[in-house]
Design a protein around this motif. Structure first.
Motif, PDB file in Angstrom:
ATOM      1  N   SER A  78       0.900   0.560  15.077  1.00  0.00           N
ATOM      2  CA  SER A  78       0.329  -0.769  15.287  1.00  0.00           C
ATOM      3  C   SER A  78      -1.009  -0.913  14.558  1.00  0.00           C
ATOM      4  CB  SER A  78       0.158  -1.017  16.789  1.00  0.00           C
ATOM      5  OG  SER A  78      -0.504  -2.226  17.015  1.00  0.00           O
ATOM      6  N   VAL A  79      -1.866   0.092  14.666  1.00  0.00           N
ATOM      7  CA  VAL A  79      -3.164   0.047  13.982  1.00  0.00           C
ATOM      8  C   VAL A  79      -2.959   0.060  12.470  1.00  0.00           C
ATOM      9  CG1 VAL A  79      -5.263   1.375  13.509  1.00  0.00           C
ATOM     10  CG2 VAL A  79      -4.537   0.972  15.869  1.00  0.00           C
ATOM     11  N   LEU A  80      -2.044   0.883  11.999  1.00  0.00           N
ATOM     12  CA  LEU A  80      -1.770   0.898  10.546  1.00  0.00           C
ATOM     13  C   LEU A  80      -1.254  -0.458  10.075  1.00  0.00           C
ATOM     14  CD1 LEU A  80      -0.283   4.462  10.165  1.00  0.00           C
ATOM     15  CD2 LEU A  80      -2.252   3.565   8.915  1.00  0.00           C
ATOM     16  N   MET A  81      -0.429  -1.115  10.883  1.00  0.00           N
ATOM     17  CA  MET A  81       0.059  -2.454  10.529  1.00  0.00           C
ATOM     18  C   MET A  81      -1.122  -3.403  10.355  1.00  0.00           C
ATOM     19  SD  MET A  81       3.311  -3.102  13.004  1.00  0.00           S
ATOM     20  CE  MET A  81       4.077  -1.615  13.640  1.00  0.00           C
ATOM     21  N   GLN A  82      -2.062  -3.349  11.291  1.00  0.00           N
ATOM     22  CA  GLN A  82      -3.223  -4.248  11.205  1.00  0.00           C
ATOM     23  C   GLN A  82      -4.062  -3.939   9.976  1.00  0.00           C
ATOM     24  OE1 GLN A  82      -5.317  -3.724  14.895  1.00  0.00           O
ATOM     25  NE2 GLN A  82      -3.618  -4.505  16.121  1.00  0.00           N
ATOM     26  N   LEU A  83      -4.282  -2.673   9.699  1.00  0.00           N
ATOM     27  CA  LEU A  83      -5.148  -2.295   8.578  1.00  0.00           C
ATOM     28  C   LEU A  83      -4.485  -2.532   7.222  1.00  0.00           C
ATOM     29  CD1 LEU A  83      -6.657   1.054   9.930  1.00  0.00           C
ATOM     30  CD2 LEU A  83      -7.799  -1.169   9.749  1.00  0.00           C
ATOM     31  N   LEU A  84      -3.212  -2.200   7.094  1.00  0.00           N
ATOM     32  CA  LEU A  84      -2.552  -2.259   5.797  1.00  0.00           C
ATOM     33  C   LEU A  84      -1.901  -3.612   5.526  1.00  0.00           C
ATOM     34  CD1 LEU A  84      -0.923   1.275   5.588  1.00  0.00           C
ATOM     35  CD2 LEU A  84      -3.152   0.516   4.748  1.00  0.00           C
ATOM     36  N   LYS A 102       0.831  -1.206   0.000  1.00  0.00           N
ATOM     37  CA  LYS A 102       0.000   0.000   0.000  1.00  0.00           C
ATOM     38  C   LYS A 102       0.864   1.254   0.000  1.00  0.00           C
ATOM     39  CE  LYS A 102      -3.985  -2.070   0.286  1.00  0.00           C
ATOM     40  NZ  LYS A 102      -4.938  -2.035  -0.779  1.00  0.00           N
ATOM     41  N   HIS A 103       0.371   2.278  -0.679  1.00  0.00           N
ATOM     42  CA  HIS A 103       1.024   3.586  -0.703  1.00  0.00           C
ATOM     43  C   HIS A 103       0.274   4.501   0.259  1.00  0.00           C
ATOM     44  CE1 HIS A 103       2.699   1.830  -4.318  1.00  0.00           C
ATOM     45  NE2 HIS A 103       3.576   2.819  -4.354  1.00  0.00           N
ATOM     46  N   LEU A 104       0.970   4.944   1.287  1.00  0.00           N
ATOM     47  CA  LEU A 104       0.382   5.700   2.384  1.00  0.00           C
ATOM     48  C   LEU A 104       0.737   7.176   2.276  1.00  0.00           C
ATOM     49  CD1 LEU A 104      -1.003   5.717   5.229  1.00  0.00           C
ATOM     50  CD2 LEU A 104       1.269   5.215   6.180  1.00  0.00           C
ATOM     51  N   ALA A 105      -0.273   8.026   2.434  1.00  0.00           N
ATOM     52  CA  ALA A 105      -0.049   9.468   2.575  1.00  0.00           C
ATOM     53  C   ALA A 105      -0.334   9.828   4.024  1.00  0.00           C
ATOM     54  CB  ALA A 105      -0.969  10.265   1.664  1.00  0.00           C
ATOM     55  N   ILE A 106       0.518  10.680   4.570  1.00  0.00           N
ATOM     56  CA  ILE A 106       0.283  11.209   5.902  1.00  0.00           C
ATOM     57  C   ILE A 106       0.014  12.697   5.760  1.00  0.00           C
ATOM     58  CG2 ILE A 106       1.259  11.630   8.194  1.00  0.00           C
ATOM     59  CD1 ILE A 106       2.891   9.092   7.858  1.00  0.00           C
ATOM     60  N   PHE A 107      -1.059  13.147   6.398  1.00  0.00           N
ATOM     61  CA  PHE A 107      -1.408  14.564   6.431  1.00  0.00           C
ATOM     62  C   PHE A 107      -1.019  15.078   7.813  1.00  0.00           C
ATOM     63  CE2 PHE A 107      -5.104  15.074   3.179  1.00  0.00           C
ATOM     64  CZ  PHE A 107      -4.532  14.168   2.309  1.00  0.00           C
ATOM     65  N   ALA A 108      -0.249  16.153   7.864  1.00  0.00           N
ATOM     66  CA  ALA A 108       0.185  16.717   9.145  1.00  0.00           C
ATOM     67  C   ALA A 108       0.290  18.226   9.029  1.00  0.00           C
ATOM     68  CB  ALA A 108       1.520  16.120   9.568  1.00  0.00           C
ATOM     69  N   SER A 109       0.146  18.896  10.174  1.00  0.00           N
ATOM     70  CA  SER A 109       0.214  20.358  10.212  1.00  0.00           C
ATOM     71  C   SER A 109       1.277  20.887  11.168  1.00  0.00           C
ATOM     72  CB  SER A 109      -1.144  20.942  10.652  1.00  0.00           C
ATOM     73  OG  SER A 109      -2.168  20.596   9.776  1.00  0.00           O
ATOM     74  N   GLY A 110       1.951  20.008  11.909  1.00  0.00           N
ATOM     75  CA  GLY A 110       2.813  20.492  12.993  1.00  0.00           C
ATOM     76  C   GLY A 110       4.192  19.869  13.044  1.00  0.00           C
ATOM     77  N   THR A 111       4.548  19.383  14.220  1.00  0.00           N
ATOM     78  CA  THR A 111       5.909  18.900  14.464  1.00  0.00           C
ATOM     79  C   THR A 111       6.200  17.570  13.800  1.00  0.00           C
ATOM     80  OG1 THR A 111       5.273  17.828  16.526  1.00  0.00           O
ATOM     81  CG2 THR A 111       6.066  20.104  16.671  1.00  0.00           C
ATOM     82  N   GLY A 112       5.186  16.733  13.669  1.00  0.00           N
ATOM     83  CA  GLY A 112       5.386  15.472  12.965  1.00  0.00           C
ATOM     84  C   GLY A 112       5.875  14.323  13.822  1.00  0.00           C
ATOM     85  N   PHE A 153      -4.099   4.972   0.833  1.00  0.00           N
ATOM     86  CA  PHE A 153      -4.616   5.093   2.195  1.00  0.00           C
ATOM     87  C   PHE A 153      -4.064   6.378   2.815  1.00  0.00           C
ATOM     88  CE2 PHE A 153      -5.380   3.895   6.594  1.00  0.00           C
ATOM     89  CZ  PHE A 153      -6.500   3.070   6.516  1.00  0.00           C
ATOM     90  N   ILE A 154      -4.847   7.022   3.675  1.00  0.00           N
ATOM     91  CA  ILE A 154      -4.445   8.293   4.294  1.00  0.00           C
ATOM     92  C   ILE A 154      -4.487   8.157   5.810  1.00  0.00           C
ATOM     93  CG2 ILE A 154      -5.004  10.737   4.589  1.00  0.00           C
ATOM     94  CD1 ILE A 154      -6.490  10.541   1.845  1.00  0.00           C
ATOM     95  N   ALA A 155      -3.426   8.628   6.451  1.00  0.00           N
ATOM     96  CA  ALA A 155      -3.379   8.716   7.913  1.00  0.00           C
ATOM     97  C   ALA A 155      -3.208  10.180   8.286  1.00  0.00           C
ATOM     98  CB  ALA A 155      -2.221   7.891   8.471  1.00  0.00           C
ATOM     99  N   LEU A 156      -4.172  10.707   9.030  1.00  0.00           N
ATOM    100  CA  LEU A 156      -4.062  12.074   9.531  1.00  0.00           C
ATOM    101  C   LEU A 156      -3.258  12.025  10.825  1.00  0.00           C
ATOM    102  CD1 LEU A 156      -7.754  13.319   9.050  1.00  0.00           C
ATOM    103  CD2 LEU A 156      -5.906  13.218   7.373  1.00  0.00           C
ATOM    104  N   ALA A 157      -2.264  12.871  10.925  1.00  0.00           N
ATOM    105  CA  ALA A 157      -1.373  12.858  12.092  1.00  0.00           C
ATOM    106  C   ALA A 157      -1.121  14.302  12.517  1.00  0.00           C
ATOM    107  CB  ALA A 157      -0.065  12.146  11.756  1.00  0.00           C
ATOM    108  N   GLY A 158      -2.059  14.841  13.277  1.00  0.00           N
ATOM    109  CA  GLY A 158      -1.931  16.235  13.667  1.00  0.00           C
ATOM    110  C   GLY A 158      -2.294  17.177  12.530  1.00  0.00           C
ATOM    111  N   TYR A 159      -3.185  16.738  11.678  1.00  0.00           N
ATOM    112  CA  TYR A 159      -3.670  17.566  10.572  1.00  0.00           C
ATOM    113  C   TYR A 159      -4.869  18.335  11.100  1.00  0.00           C
ATOM    114  CZ  TYR A 159      -5.196  18.745   5.807  1.00  0.00           C
ATOM    115  OH  TYR A 159      -5.561  19.399   4.651  1.00  0.00           O
ATOM    116  N   MET A 160      -4.779  19.639  11.128  1.00  0.00           N
ATOM    117  CA  MET A 160      -5.747  20.456  11.842  1.00  0.00           C
ATOM    118  C   MET A 160      -6.866  21.005  10.957  1.00  0.00           C
ATOM    119  SD  MET A 160      -4.362  19.792  14.602  1.00  0.00           S
ATOM    120  CE  MET A 160      -5.294  20.698  15.802  1.00  0.00           C
ATOM    121  N   ARG A 161      -7.329  20.162  10.037  1.00  0.00           N
ATOM    122  CA  ARG A 161      -8.432  20.554   9.160  1.00  0.00           C
ATOM    123  C   ARG A 161      -9.428  19.410   9.064  1.00  0.00           C
ATOM    124  NH1 ARG A 161      -7.762  25.009   7.078  1.00  0.00           N
ATOM    125  NH2 ARG A 161      -5.710  25.942   7.017  1.00  0.00           N
TER     126      ARG A 161
END
Length: 189
Positions: free
Chosen positions: A180-186, A2-12, A83-91
């Motif tokens: 861990s959750v991403l491992m289970q899902l992907l 799977k190709h994963l995109a992470i959306f983030a707005s801050g420190t990461g 697949f997209i994982a939001l990680a501190g994305y403030m929108r």
């Protein structure tokens, strides 16, 4: 894979935890793209240092939310994002991205949802005087932190806790739970 995109707005910090899981081979995914809406966010340099492509653009540079999300969608299509994982994305995610990726977008939130949705969840928990808060990972829908819950882990609020001290303990849980959750899902697909 799977190709994963992470959306983030801050420190990461969650971006970093996910990237480390990918690098170690535990998370069988390609970190295909970082989408960031804050041109000065620290997460951008973390992605660049790891060689992860970045798409940095400000929503206010577009006529409307749909235009912004269409630009993001076009960039994700170039990178084959699955697949997209939001990680501190403030929108809030709108109908353009939900239409294309519905059921394939997850978010992490620093409370035991449905308690304390939205901004400043840690401060909200302290102000409410609750004894327990935590971390929730959920699917994204068109509401604010209202999608179906995937996983939760509780964190005790200690007497005299400050928002910063509690945030440290919450982040330490997030940095394990999210990969861990991403491992289970992907990895199961």
């Amino acid at each position: 894979m799977k190709h994963l995109a992470i959306f983030a707005s801050g420190t990461g910090s969650n971006f970093q935890a996910i990237a480390e899981a990918v690098q170690s081979g535990k998370l069988k995914a390609e970190l295909a793209l970082l989408v960031c809406d804050q041109p000065k966010a620290a997460v951008i340099s973390k992605a660049e240092n790891l060689g992860v492509p970045t798409f940095v653009t400000r929503p206010k540079d577009y006529e409307n939310k749909a235009g912004y999300e269409q630009a993001v969608l076009t960039e994700m299509e170039k990178h084959g994002v699955d697949f997209i994982a939001l990680a501190g994305y403030m929108r809030l995610i709108g109908s353009t991205l939900l239409g294309a990726y519905g059921g394939r977008i997850i978010n992490i939130h620093p409370s035991l949802l449905p308690a304390f949705p939205g901004l400043h969840a840690i401060e909200q928990a302290i102000a409410a005087g609750v004894k327990v808060t935590g971390v929730t990972i959920h699917y994204v829908d068109d509401g604010m932190d209202t999608g179906p819950i995937i996983a939760q882990e509780s964190v005790a609020i200690q007497p005299g806790d400050t928002a910063d001290r509690l945030a440290e303990r919450i982040h330490s849980i997030e940095h394990v739970l999210y990969p861990s959750v991403l491992m289970q899902l992907l990895n199961e697909e």
